[in-house]
Design a protein around this motif. Structure first.
Motif, PDB file in Angstrom:
ATOM      1  N   GLY A  52      23.662 -15.263 -97.604  1.00 52.04           N
ATOM      2  CA  GLY A  52      24.519 -14.908 -96.693  1.00 52.04           C
ATOM      3  C   GLY A  52      24.077 -13.644 -95.830  1.00 52.04           C
ATOM      4  N   LEU A  53      23.942 -13.362 -94.896  1.00 45.57           N
ATOM      5  CA  LEU A  53      23.561 -12.428 -93.964  1.00 45.57           C
ATOM      6  C   LEU A  53      24.265 -10.969 -94.450  1.00 45.57           C
ATOM      7  CD1 LEU A  53      22.966 -13.901 -90.202  1.00 45.57           C
ATOM      8  CD2 LEU A  53      21.373 -14.011 -92.556  1.00 45.57           C
ATOM      9  N   VAL A  54      23.599  -9.819 -94.255  1.00 45.62           N
ATOM     10  CA  VAL A  54      24.171  -8.566 -94.531  1.00 45.62           C
ATOM     11  C   VAL A  54      23.933  -7.696 -93.285  1.00 45.62           C
ATOM     12  CG1 VAL A  54      23.841  -6.427 -96.185  1.00 45.62           C
ATOM     13  CG2 VAL A  54      23.445  -8.898 -96.927  1.00 45.62           C
ATOM     14  N   ASP A  55      24.879  -7.165 -92.653  1.00 48.92           N
ATOM     15  CA  ASP A  55      25.141  -6.468 -91.568  1.00 48.92           C
ATOM     16  C   ASP A  55      25.342  -4.872 -92.115  1.00 48.92           C
ATOM     17  OD1 ASP A  55      25.031  -5.187 -89.275  1.00 48.92           O
ATOM     18  OD2 ASP A  55      26.155  -6.699 -88.078  1.00 48.92           O
ATOM     19  N   THR A  56      24.121  -3.928 -91.731  1.00 51.17           N
ATOM     20  CA  THR A  56      24.187  -2.803 -92.427  1.00 51.17           C
ATOM     21  C   THR A  56      25.015  -1.795 -91.335  1.00 51.17           C
ATOM     22  OG1 THR A  56      22.383  -2.049 -91.368  1.00 51.17           O
ATOM     23  CG2 THR A  56      22.047  -2.924 -93.789  1.00 51.17           C
ATOM     24  N   HIS A  57      25.258  -2.393 -90.369  1.00 52.24           N
ATOM     25  CA  HIS A  57      26.259  -1.532 -89.201  1.00 52.24           C
ATOM     26  C   HIS A  57      27.062  -2.103 -88.503  1.00 52.24           C
ATOM     27  CE1 HIS A  57      25.592   2.119 -86.028  1.00 52.24           C
ATOM     28  NE2 HIS A  57      26.788   1.661 -86.253  1.00 52.24           N
TER      29      HIS A  57
ATOM     30  N   ARG B  88      28.811  -3.679 -93.724  1.00 51.19           N
ATOM     31  CA  ARG B  88      29.016  -2.164 -93.925  1.00 51.19           C
ATOM     32  C   ARG B  88      29.510  -1.641 -92.676  1.00 51.19           C
ATOM     33  NH1 ARG B  88      24.414   2.338 -95.684  1.00 51.19           N
ATOM     34  NH2 ARG B  88      23.824   1.677 -93.581  1.00 51.19           N
ATOM     35  N   ASP B  89      31.023  -1.061 -92.907  1.00 52.68           N
ATOM     36  CA  ASP B  89      31.548  -0.499 -91.569  1.00 52.68           C
ATOM     37  C   ASP B  89      31.180   0.942 -91.528  1.00 52.68           C
ATOM     38  OD1 ASP B  89      33.627   0.732 -89.891  1.00 52.68           O
ATOM     39  OD2 ASP B  89      34.374  -1.385 -89.840  1.00 52.68           O
ATOM     40  N   LEU B  90      30.668   1.188 -90.197  1.00 54.06           N
ATOM     41  CA  LEU B  90      30.106   2.533 -90.271  1.00 54.06           C
ATOM     42  C   LEU B  90      31.041   3.664 -89.228  1.00 54.06           C
ATOM     43  CD1 LEU B  90      26.433   2.345 -90.372  1.00 54.06           C
ATOM     44  CD2 LEU B  90      27.705   3.154 -92.078  1.00 54.06           C
TER      45      LEU B  90
END
Ligand SMILES: [Zn+2]
Length: 372
Positions: free
Chosen positions: A40-45, A88-90
């Protein structure tokens, strides 16, 4: 690539990966035919609180917390349907994203709460304003730690979403910025800095920030990436969150000041890559119509096309490398025993053709099929 794979899942965790072997007796079998399985894709921002409309800031300001939480839930579900199983909610408002963590039917969420900023500074309206003094930022970091954030986001420079701030200028004095980073590390929290301005980037690297977002090397009228700063970013391993990836929306383009600088920004990102800097995509989902919450699967093609990277390299930037960067490299970003059963199944081979990422056959989050 594993031919004819069999992934064994038990209670949300991958317990085995085989090739060309039959499923164990008594297993429930899902046959995805010739689909390719990716982590699964990981969105860092991302920003779950921004609705990817033409005026995300205005919309958020007009909504109370209850309405915002409903919209954030829908945003997280949209990400999941697009294969993004970790975000990751920035930057949220009122620490709302923290309450969405661990909810069924949503991606795995890490949350920064409101970004720490200066009075009137970038995204001040999200509520993370700190007095720009050593004591002021220490108190702000402590409050975030007490609220239970997963990471500290700090606005090192101005930004496009906030009129009156300046992308080409640092917001905090260097010693104040360093105090914020030190305080976060004292609490065991990583720090990532919103950093456009050359001076803000230099301050963030010198202060020991774990990562930076955008890293555009913005100046008043262009961009300018000094060779020694590029070298330093690579040597210190400061993560570069490139915030690349956009959905092609007819008639919609990035703002003119970005279009004008884009060729140089891409060239500088390429220099960072060649210097050995650790780059992840980190989409900035939610801030504009070209960045909806499932935008991340557009990032690899952009990194590959603009920077000339191999598709496999760009896929790592949205899976295993991204998981490492956010501190979840031990259970996210790979299809391997012991890892969470977060799986994206697509038709075709994305290593040969990244467009396959858009042909989603199935998404699994923690072993549970997501309705797509
Ligand atoms: Zn952002």
């Amino acid at each position: 690539m594993v031919r004819d794979p069999l992934v064994l899942i038990d209670d949300g965790t991958i317990v085995g990966v085989g090739s060309g072997v039959p499923a164990p007796e008594h297993a429930d079998v899902t046959d995805l035919g010739g689909a390719t399985l990716l982590p699964g894709l990981v969105d860092t921002h991302v920003h779950l609180a921004f609705d990817a409309s033409p005026d995300p800031v205005g919309h958020l300001a007009s909504q109370d917390d209850d309405a915002t939480l409903i919209a954030m839930t829908k945003a997280a579900q949209a990400a999941l349907r697009g294969g993004v199983t970790t975000v990751r909610d920035l930057g949220d408002r009122d620490y709302l994203s923290l309450g969405l963590r661990g909810q069924p039917g949503l991606p795995t969420i890490l949350a920064a709460g409101p970004p720490i900023t200066t009075p009137g500074g970038h995204c001040h309206y999200l509520g993370g304003v700190a007095e720009p003094t050593v004591k002021g930022v220490q108190a702000a970091v402590r409050e975030h730690a007490e609220r239970g954030v997963d990471v500290i986001k700090i606005m090192a420079s101005g930004g496009n979403l906030t009129p009156g701030t300046h992308q080409h200028l640092a917001q905090f004095p260097p010693e104040v910025f360093k105090a914020a980073v030190d305080e976060a590390h004292r609490h065991g929290l990583k720090v990532t800095a919103h950093a456009h301005a050359v001076g803000a980037i230099a301050d963030a690297v010198a202060a020991g920030a774990d990562g930076m977002e955008h890293v555009s090397f913005w100046t008043a009228d262009s961009v300018d990436a000094p060779a020694e700063l590029i070298r330093l970013i690579a040597d210190r391993g400061t993560v570069v969150g490139a915030t690349v990836g956009m959905v092609p929306v007819p008639g919609l383009k990035p703002p003119p000041e970005i279009i004008a600088r884009l060729p140089l920004m891409i060239a500088n990102l390429r220099r960072l890559y060649e210097a050995g800097a650790l780059i992840v995509a980190g989409s900035d989902a939610g801030i504009a119509p070209i960045k909806p919450h499932d935008v991340l699967r557009y990032s690899p093609a952009m990194l590959s096309g603009d920077l000339g990277l191999s598709p496999a390299d760009t896929l790592r930037m949205v899976t295993s490398a991204a998981a490492e960067v956010i501190g979840l490299g031990h259970r996210k970003g790979r299809i391997a025993p012991g890892f969470d059963a977060d799986i994206l199944a697509v038709d075709g081979d994305p290593v040969a053709d990244l467009a396959a990422l858009h042909r989603i056959r199935a998404v699994y989050a923690g072993g549970t099929a997501v309705p797509v």
